[in-house]
Design a protein around this motif. Structure first.
Motif, PDB file in Angstrom:
ATOM      1  N   GLU A 198     -61.137 -45.904  19.959  1.00 33.11           N
ATOM      2  CA  GLU A 198     -61.834 -46.755  21.101  1.00 33.11           C
ATOM      3  C   GLU A 198     -61.149 -47.958  21.150  1.00 33.11           C
ATOM      4  O   GLU A 198     -60.382 -48.435  20.171  1.00 33.11           O
ATOM      5  N   TYR A 199     -60.925 -48.327  22.435  1.00 27.11           N
ATOM      6  CA  TYR A 199     -60.108 -49.312  22.743  1.00 27.11           C
ATOM      7  C   TYR A 199     -60.657 -50.151  23.854  1.00 27.11           C
ATOM      8  O   TYR A 199     -61.431 -49.758  24.568  1.00 27.11           O
ATOM      9  N   ILE A 257     -63.161 -48.085  25.971  1.00 33.31           N
ATOM     10  CA  ILE A 257     -62.763 -46.801  26.355  1.00 33.31           C
ATOM     11  C   ILE A 257     -62.647 -46.068  25.189  1.00 33.31           C
ATOM     12  O   ILE A 257     -61.885 -46.388  24.153  1.00 33.31           O
ATOM     13  N   LYS A 258     -63.191 -44.625  25.290  1.00 33.61           N
ATOM     14  CA  LYS A 258     -63.058 -43.734  24.220  1.00 33.61           C
ATOM     15  C   LYS A 258     -61.896 -42.654  24.730  1.00 33.61           C
ATOM     16  O   LYS A 258     -61.624 -42.207  25.821  1.00 33.61           O
ATOM     17  N   THR A 259     -61.079 -42.391  23.776  1.00 31.21           N
ATOM     18  CA  THR A 259     -60.026 -41.431  23.918  1.00 31.21           C
ATOM     19  C   THR A 259     -59.505 -40.820  22.482  1.00 31.21           C
ATOM     20  O   THR A 259     -60.208 -40.836  21.716  1.00 31.21           O
ATOM     21  N   ILE A 274     -51.780 -42.703  22.438  1.00 36.71           N
ATOM     22  CA  ILE A 274     -52.915 -42.244  23.045  1.00 36.71           C
ATOM     23  C   ILE A 274     -52.896 -41.471  24.408  1.00 36.71           C
ATOM     24  O   ILE A 274     -52.025 -41.783  24.936  1.00 36.71           O
ATOM     25  N   SER A 275     -53.851 -40.589  24.710  1.00 33.30           N
ATOM     26  CA  SER A 275     -53.922 -40.469  26.190  1.00 33.30           C
ATOM     27  C   SER A 275     -54.961 -40.938  26.744  1.00 33.30           C
ATOM     28  O   SER A 275     -56.195 -41.010  26.231  1.00 33.30           O
ATOM     29  N   THR A 276     -55.033 -41.252  28.014  1.00 30.34           N
ATOM     30  CA  THR A 276     -55.850 -42.081  28.630  1.00 30.34           C
ATOM     31  C   THR A 276     -56.112 -41.582  30.312  1.00 30.34           C
ATOM     32  O   THR A 276     -55.071 -41.231  30.789  1.00 30.34           O
ATOM     33  N   TYR A 277     -57.224 -41.889  30.798  1.00 28.10           N
ATOM     34  CA  TYR A 277     -57.496 -41.848  32.173  1.00 28.10           C
ATOM     35  C   TYR A 277     -57.169 -43.044  33.004  1.00 28.10           C
ATOM     36  O   TYR A 277     -57.223 -43.502  33.942  1.00 28.10           O
ATOM     37  N   GLN A 278     -57.122 -44.301  31.998  1.00 30.62           N
ATOM     38  CA  GLN A 278     -57.361 -45.671  32.606  1.00 30.62           C
ATOM     39  C   GLN A 278     -56.090 -46.499  31.664  1.00 30.62           C
ATOM     40  O   GLN A 278     -56.284 -46.909  30.713  1.00 30.62           O
ATOM     41  N   PRO A 279     -55.022 -46.295  32.342  1.00 28.64           N
ATOM     42  CA  PRO A 279     -53.671 -46.903  31.705  1.00 28.64           C
ATOM     43  C   PRO A 279     -53.775 -48.431  31.657  1.00 28.64           C
ATOM     44  O   PRO A 279     -54.420 -48.945  32.792  1.00 28.64           O
ATOM     45  N   ASP A 313     -49.843 -41.116  28.955  1.00 28.61           N
ATOM     46  CA  ASP A 313     -49.867 -41.425  27.509  1.00 28.61           C
ATOM     47  C   ASP A 313     -49.542 -42.838  27.582  1.00 28.61           C
ATOM     48  O   ASP A 313     -48.904 -43.446  28.316  1.00 28.61           O
TER      49      ASP A 313
END
Length: 128
Positions: free
Chosen positions: A26-27, A36-38, A50-55, A94
């Protein structure tokens, strides 16, 4: 005999060996209320990917919670800084973050060192 893919990553650029672990993360951007959870892709004593949809943007300060897979283990909290962002899919990115501060750092290091040792012993079949 086929060689197994190692769970460790090391490149000439890296100052620390990375451990490939899929951990819940969580960040949130410092000062932001939205969490945001990832998933973590790999981790070391110096940083995390980490991998995210929201860089986020390079240099952004981030508060992070790293959940361990071990039952009964408390999550680790860290303050991080975004050091790189790379698009890996149509909507997926990423991000590499360096640890600025890890709360309970000694426990964090002990926890992940034990994971590295255990995976090393399993991965390399030292005792077979």
């Amino acid at each position: 005999m086929t060689k197994k893919k190692s769970c460790f990553q090391q490149s000439e650029k890296r100052k620390a060996q990375r451990l490939e672990l899929a951990l819940k993360i969580e960040y949130k951007l410092k000062g932001d209320k939205r969490t945001i959870k990832t998933i973590c892709k790999d981790i070391s004593g110096k940083g995390i990917r980490i991998s995210t949809y929201q860089p986020l943007k390079l240099g952004d300060a981030v508060d992070m919670i790293i959940h361990s897979k071990d039952a009964g283990s408390q999550p680790f909290t860290a303050q991080c800084k975004v050091i790189w962002v790379k698009k890996t899919g149509s909507d997926i990115f990423d991000m590499g973050l360096s640890f600025v501060k890890i709360d309970n750092r000694d426990e964090f290091i002990k926890h992940f060192c034990e994971k590295m040792v255990n995976l090393f012993l399993i991965d390399d079949n030292v005792y077979e």
